[in-house]
Design a protein around this motif. Structure first.
Motif, short mmCIF file in Angstrom:
data_model
loop_
_atom_site.label_atom_id
_atom_site.label_comp_id
_atom_site.label_asym_id
_atom_site.label_seq_id
_atom_site.Cartn_x
_atom_site.Cartn_y
_atom_site.Cartn_z
N ASP A 43 -41.54 56.50 72.47
CA ASP A 43 -41.67 57.00 73.83
C ASP A 43 -40.39 56.69 74.60
N THR A 44 -40.23 57.36 75.73
CA THR A 44 -38.99 57.22 76.48
C THR A 44 -38.75 55.79 76.92
N ASP A 45 -39.81 55.09 77.37
CA ASP A 45 -39.60 53.71 77.81
C ASP A 45 -39.21 52.81 76.64
N LYS A 46 -39.70 53.13 75.44
CA LYS A 46 -39.32 52.35 74.26
C LYS A 46 -37.87 52.64 73.86
N LEU A 47 -37.41 53.89 74.05
CA LEU A 47 -36.00 54.20 73.79
C LEU A 47 -35.09 53.40 74.71
N ILE A 48 -35.51 53.28 75.97
CA ILE A 48 -34.73 52.49 76.92
C ILE A 48 -34.68 51.03 76.49
N ALA A 49 -35.84 50.50 76.10
CA ALA A 49 -35.89 49.10 75.67
C ALA A 49 -35.07 48.88 74.40
N LEU A 50 -35.11 49.84 73.48
CA LEU A 50 -34.33 49.72 72.24
C LEU A 50 -32.83 49.71 72.53
N SER A 51 -32.39 50.59 73.43
CA SER A 51 -30.96 50.65 73.73
C SER A 51 -30.48 49.35 74.36
N LYS A 52 -31.32 48.76 75.23
CA LYS A 52 -30.95 47.49 75.86
C LYS A 52 -30.92 46.37 74.82
N LEU A 53 -31.92 46.35 73.94
CA LEU A 53 -32.00 45.30 72.93
C LEU A 53 -30.83 45.38 71.95
N PHE A 54 -30.45 46.60 71.57
CA PHE A 54 -29.38 46.78 70.59
C PHE A 54 -27.99 46.69 71.22
N GLY A 55 -27.93 46.66 72.57
CA GLY A 55 -26.63 46.62 73.23
C GLY A 55 -25.90 47.94 73.13
N LEU A 61 -27.44 55.66 71.05
CA LEU A 61 -28.70 55.59 70.32
C LEU A 61 -29.25 56.96 69.99
N LEU A 62 -29.05 57.95 70.89
CA LEU A 62 -29.66 59.27 70.73
C LEU A 62 -28.72 60.31 70.16
N GLN A 63 -27.56 59.90 69.63
CA GLN A 63 -26.60 60.88 69.13
C GLN A 63 -27.27 61.78 68.10
N VAL A 64 -26.90 63.06 68.17
CA VAL A 64 -27.49 64.06 67.28
C VAL A 64 -26.37 64.76 66.53
N GLU A 65 -26.49 64.81 65.22
CA GLU A 65 -25.51 65.51 64.40
C GLU A 65 -26.00 66.92 64.13
N GLY A 66 -25.12 67.90 64.24
CA GLY A 66 -25.46 69.29 63.92
C GLY A 66 -25.52 69.50 62.43
N PRO A 67 -26.00 70.62 61.96
CA PRO A 67 -26.02 70.91 60.53
C PRO A 67 -24.63 70.89 59.94
N GLU A 68 -24.51 70.43 58.70
CA GLU A 68 -23.21 70.30 58.06
C GLU A 68 -22.55 71.67 57.95
N GLY A 69 -21.25 71.68 58.22
CA GLY A 69 -20.48 72.89 58.04
C GLY A 69 -20.62 73.91 59.13
N THR A 70 -21.26 73.57 60.25
CA THR A 70 -21.47 74.58 61.28
C THR A 70 -20.17 74.96 61.96
N SER A 71 -19.18 74.06 62.00
CA SER A 71 -17.94 74.37 62.71
C SER A 71 -17.17 75.47 62.01
N THR A 72 -17.37 75.65 60.70
CA THR A 72 -16.63 76.68 59.96
C THR A 72 -17.55 77.71 59.35
N SER A 73 -18.81 77.71 59.77
CA SER A 73 -19.78 78.61 59.13
C SER A 73 -19.42 80.06 59.33
#
Length: 264
Positions: A43-55, A61-73
């Motif tokens: 849940d959103t409040d747990k994401l906040i707590a996780l980010s604080k705990l992990f520094g 914490l929420l970074q999202v990677e696109g599908p491989e090879g999309t930049s040259t697809s």
């Protein structure tokens, strides 16, 4: 790397077990296990707590990677003008028709892929904005300030219930009185009970018709387990948990416990 993999990586970096991380966040070990397996999302409040705990920042914490090879697809699938010219150079009419059909199909695939990437970015941006708003809200609201008083009552009978998931339980009466409540905000009050070896359970409350702001429930506590009872507030879609008491011993008509919030 998925969100679950990042949670596991930083938990191990802090040398925490799944059980220890769950205790810090007020959830069960099973919940942490599902997060790390990407079978569930915190849940959103747990994401906040996780980010604080992990520094970490929320972006980290929420970074999202696109599908491989999309930049040259586009180049790999022949979406550019060079491909069109190559097709146009074919000799006979059937080959021209086939080339045009393939070019149209590949162009459509590129368009769907581009729309998917834009939609992913929009969803992530919306989530980040919501998390930031809730961080501001959490920084200004302490759930302990919402509790005007609380009390426990001993089990009123020796009736025990059995569940295959958690074993034998016995009900404990819990009553909480609110210190304040903003009438223009959407509120939900509930109890949650959890332990280091038991799954978290949510219990709905009943409002006392004769006393405004008083809520109570019969909370099932696992016999022989060390469990915590917390009062929960869901305010405008944001959940807050305030631990009240840790039950250290429970048997017929007797109970020992440790206060986690001073009774007023």
């Amino acid at each position: 790397m998925t969100l679950g993999q990042r949670i596991q990586e930083h938990r191990l970096r802090l040398e925490l077990s799944q059980e220890a991380l769950g205790e810090r966040l007020g959830v069960s070990r099973q919940a942490v296990s599902k997060w790390e397996a990407d079978a569930a999302v915190p849940d959103t409040d747990k994401l906040i707590a996780l980010s604080k705990l992990f520094g970490l920042t929320l972006n980290e914490l929420l970074q999202v990677e696109g599908p491989e090879g999309t930049s040259t697809s586009g180049q790999e699938m022949g979406c550019g003008p060079n491909e069109s010219r190559g097709s146009a150079g074919a000799g006979r009419s059937p080959r021209k028709n086939r080339a045009r059909w393939l070019l149209g199909a590949l162009t459509a695939m590129c368009l769907v892929l581009a729309v998917g990437l834009v939609w992913t970015e929009v969803r992530l941006t919306a989530l980040e904005e919501r998390v930031v708003q809730q961080m501001v809200m959490q920084d200004t609201l302490d759930p302990a300030d919402l509790v005007g008083g609380w009390e426990l009552s001993l089990p009123d009978s020796d009736v025990q219930m059995y569940s295959p998931e958690i074993g034998y339980t016995q009900n404990v009466g819990v009553t909480v009185a609110l210190s304040r409540r903003e009438q223009d905000r959407d509120w939900e009050i509930f109890f949650q009970v959890y332990g280091s070896d038991t799954a978290a359970r949510r219990v709905e409350t009943q409002a006392d018709a004769g006393a405004g702001g008083v809520y109570s429930a019969q909370v099932p506590v696992v016999l022989g387990a060390d469990e915590t009872i917390a009062v929960g507030f869901c305010i405008d879609g944001v959940e807050y948990l305030q631990p009240l008491v840790r039950i250290t011993g429970l048997s017929d008509h007797s109970m020992t416990y440790e206060d986690l919030l001073e009774q007023k």
